[in-house]
Design an enzyme around this catalytic site. Structure first.
Site: not given
Ligand code: NI
Length: 186
Positions: A46, A51, A100-101, A142-143, A146
């Site tokens: 995701g 991000q 998480c990226l 999770h997304e 963000h």
């Molecule tokens: Ni993340």
């Protein structure tokens, strides 16, 4: 399509409430394609617009790599979520490791509702609703966080957070190699 650099956990764009998207455009479609490419390049499941530095209510997912060995889990492939919301959450909770990226090299377990009912606009800005459980539900939550300025590390207890501090600093200084383009905030 291009791979965009991913901002790291201490960038203030990750703490802002993202703005809703009101109209479709070529730029939006290109951004979505670039976000998919950026997500796959980082082996993520995701990626949310903040991000890559855009404070917009948009995220893309492909949770299939998490479920490929599990025939019971539905396969959704590539999905685009615009102005997404959770309409209903089930009482049952599930705990799994998340990464998480924007926080490379760190994985910690997080407890979330297992089943959610959601509404969103797809990439044609058509209204959709869906019910997710398991991995897809987790990735969605999770997304969505963000877009509200929340990171998964916010759910950790203060002791765990203190233990993570050094590793979080190494993300910012670039000592942790992400393996994909990042834009650390010093
Ligand atoms: Ni993340």
């Amino acid at each position: 399509m291009s791979i965009l650099p991913i901002v790291t956990y201490n960038d203030e764009v990750l703490r802002k409430k993202a703005a809703p998207i009101t109209e479709n455009s070529d730029n939006l479609q290109k951004l979505i394609d670039d976000m998919f490419e950026t997500m796959y390049n980082g082996s993520g499941v995701g990626l949310a617009a903040p991000q890559i530095g855009k404070s917009l209510q948009l995220f893309v997912t492909d949770a299939d790599p998490m479920t490929e060995d599990d025939d019971d889990e539905p396969k959704y492939g590539k999905l685009v979520f615009i102005n997404p919301k959770i309409i209903e959450s089930g009482d049952e909770k599930a705990t799994y490791d998340e990464g998480c990226l924007s926080i490379p090299g760190i994985r910690e377990s997080v407890t979330r509702p297992n089943e959610i009912k959601v509404s969103y606009l797809d990439r044609e800005l058509k209204e959709q609703t869906a019910t997710y459980s398991g991995w897809m539900s987790r990735v969605f939550q999770h997304e969505l966080d963000h877009l509200k300025g929340v990171l998964f590390i916010d759910y950790l207890g203060s002791f765990k957070k203190r233990l993570l501090k050094t590793r979080l600093n190494s993300v910012v200084t670039g000592e942790i190699e992400a393996g994909y383009p990042v834009k650390p905030k010093n």
